[in-house]
Design an enzyme around this catalytic site. Structure first.
Site, PDB file in Angstrom:
ATOM      1  N   GLN A 192      32.554  31.418  30.874  1.00 13.21           N
ATOM      2  CA  GLN A 192      34.154  32.566  29.952  1.00 13.21           C
ATOM      3  C   GLN A 192      34.080  33.445  31.890  1.00 13.21           C
ATOM      4  O   GLN A 192      33.220  33.468  32.619  1.00 13.21           O
ATOM      5  CB  GLN A 192      32.845  33.678  29.460  1.00 13.21           C
ATOM      6  CG  GLN A 192      33.514  34.963  29.612  1.00 13.21           C
ATOM      7  CD  GLN A 192      34.679  35.677  28.620  1.00 13.21           C
ATOM      8  OE1 GLN A 192      35.304  34.805  28.040  1.00 13.21           O
ATOM      9  NE2 GLN A 192      35.159  36.604  29.589  1.00 13.21           N
ATOM     10  N   THR A 193      35.491  33.674  31.318  1.00 11.74           N
ATOM     11  CA  THR A 193      35.923  34.665  32.695  1.00 11.74           C
ATOM     12  C   THR A 193      36.864  35.615  32.601  1.00 11.74           C
ATOM     13  O   THR A 193      37.530  35.541  31.509  1.00 11.74           O
ATOM     14  CB  THR A 193      35.625  34.061  34.353  1.00 11.74           C
ATOM     15  OG1 THR A 193      36.057  34.545  35.184  1.00 11.74           O
ATOM     16  CG2 THR A 193      36.673  32.620  34.280  1.00 11.74           C
ATOM     17  N   HIS A 241      30.176  32.800  41.625  1.00  9.47           N
ATOM     18  CA  HIS A 241      30.705  32.014  39.958  1.00  9.47           C
ATOM     19  C   HIS A 241      30.276  30.758  40.699  1.00  9.47           C
ATOM     20  O   HIS A 241      30.456  29.597  39.401  1.00  9.47           O
ATOM     21  CB  HIS A 241      32.118  32.293  39.638  1.00  9.47           C
ATOM     22  CG  HIS A 241      31.894  34.109  39.669  1.00  9.47           C
ATOM     23  ND1 HIS A 241      32.745  34.676  40.650  1.00  9.47           N
ATOM     24  CD2 HIS A 241      31.368  35.410  39.169  1.00  9.47           C
ATOM     25  CE1 HIS A 241      32.811  35.916  40.960  1.00  9.47           C
ATOM     26  NE2 HIS A 241      31.558  36.315  39.325  1.00  9.47           N
TER      27      HIS A 241
END
Ligand SMILES: [Zn+2]
Length: 388
Positions: free
Chosen positions: A198-199, A207
């Site tokens: 999820q971002t 990340h």
């Protein structure tokens, strides 16, 4: 569940609330006899999520029993884990329009054709204070989720949804995959174990490192950026998408990573949203889900590890999807590679760490952060977006 699926949807069955063409025609003519209710941006996202089964096993907007049960126990009345109520708000004025109707037509705009038909089971009054404390851990109106809750109507309309069609989008065509479609895509690629990420932020080296660490132990990666409403100072979704696309082109293996968008609106509910995000990704077919530090957090409302610890509130097999917990990571000049406090023994002087504020300041000035922090291609897109 089909036997070759990666994981069963939450509750066992993938919900699909989209009417067949013939059914949609008759629903549309039936809907003409019922009051229209205009749905706001956030709830429109929830309606889309309900329709495609991203919120399985939910088949509509939730009633008071489930609402209370979620706030008090993080479970539905059926006993299944669930952490954030999915409700449809309406104000006093709207309630007058609904009157004693036993169904309403949901519209995106006053003059638009109905998107969905809601068979009303129940109307109940929202318990704002209890909801704010249970979901967001605070009643502070500075919190964007609490603010949105405060601005929502006093009443909730609950009942089964039947969607006439999906909301129309002119953005991210080709990336709008339903849970059925991501599941099919995983199967076609032969992935049995898939990790979801999820971002709502641009992907920096930290990340990318976390995603690739996770990818080392599973078959595939689903980069699943949230594209529903976010707070105003977050980087807009279309800018983020350009960053993800260039990263994918240049640094991700095509047969092991895919990208699709997550239509949800952001709640900023920290731990409660981490659980909710994991359950949704399970419905999309992910077997694993990455939970970083302060997942879905905002400001200093949540403890650093709260969104990871909350997973301990559930029995191992209750959620089904496996959370993978990560530390903040960075490039270490002495290790000569990406690392985290778990793997690097060196001190901060040799770690390339920049605060969010510092990065924004650099980008605004047109300066690229060091390549150990951001891929230059990503920095270029962000600088260009800041100038526009
Ligand atoms: Zn080191």
């Amino acid at each position: 569940m089909l036997e070759h699926d990666t994981i069963a949807p939450h509750g066992g069955t993938l919900v699909d609330l989209l009417a067949t063409e013939a059914e949609a025609v008759s629903l549309a003519s039936e809907a003409r006899h019922y009051p229209k209710v205009q749905v706001g941006e956030r709830e429109l996202s929830d309606l889309e999520m309900l329709t495609v089964g991203a919120l399985s096993p939910l088949t509509g907007f939730q009633g008071e029993k489930d609402y209370r049960s979620i706030l008090e126990t993080m479970h539905l009345t059926s006993g299944l884990p669930w952490s954030i109520p999915v409700t449809l708000s309406i104000d006093e004025q709207g309630m007058k329009g609904v009157g004693r109707a036993d169904a309403v037509a949901l519209v995106a705009r006053e003059d638009a054709d109905p998107l969905a038909f809601l068979r009303l089971h129940e109307v109940f009054r929202r318990d704002r204070e209890t909801e704010a404390r249970a979901v967001f851990g605070t009643e502070d109106l500075e919190h964007p989720g609490v603010k949105a809750l405060h601005d929502a109507g006093d009443w909730c309309l609950a009942g089964e949804v039947r969607a006439l069609h999906l909301p129309e989008h002119d953005t991210f065509q080709g990336y709008r995959m339903t849970p059925r479609e991501t599941r099919d895509a995983f199967r076609e690629r032969g992935w049995k174990r898939v990790v979801g990420f999820q971002t709502r932020n641009p992907v920096h080296r930290a990340h990318e490192y976390i995603q690739k660490c996770a990818l080392e132990i599973v078959d595939g990666l689903l980069l699943h950026p949230l594209v529903g409403a976010t707070k105003e100072d977050d980087v807009p979704a279309e800018v983020r998408m350009r960053c993800y696309e260039i990263l994918f082109q240049n640094y991700y293996p095509k047969d092991r990573a895919m990208m699709s968008v997550f239509p949800a609106a952001m709640r900023y509910a920290g731990p409660k949203e981490a659980i909710w995000h994991a359950i949704c990704r399970k419905n999309y077919g992910c077997t694993h889900f990455i939970v970083g530090r302060d997942h879905a957090g905002v400001g200093t409302y949540y403890g650093t590890y709260e969104a990871q610890k909350v997973f301990e509130s559930f029995e191992a097999d209750e959620l089904g999807i496996t959370p993978l917990f990560f530390e903040h990571s960075f490039y270490c000049l002495t290790c000569e590679g990406m690392a985290s406090p778990k793997t690097c023994p060196h001190d901060d002087q040799v770690r390339v760490i920049l605060s969010g504020t510092k990065v924004r300041e650099m980008l605004r000035k047109g300066d690229k952060p060091p390549p150990e922090f951001s891929r230059p291609e990503v920095a270029e897109i962000l600088i260009e977006a800041m100038r526009a």
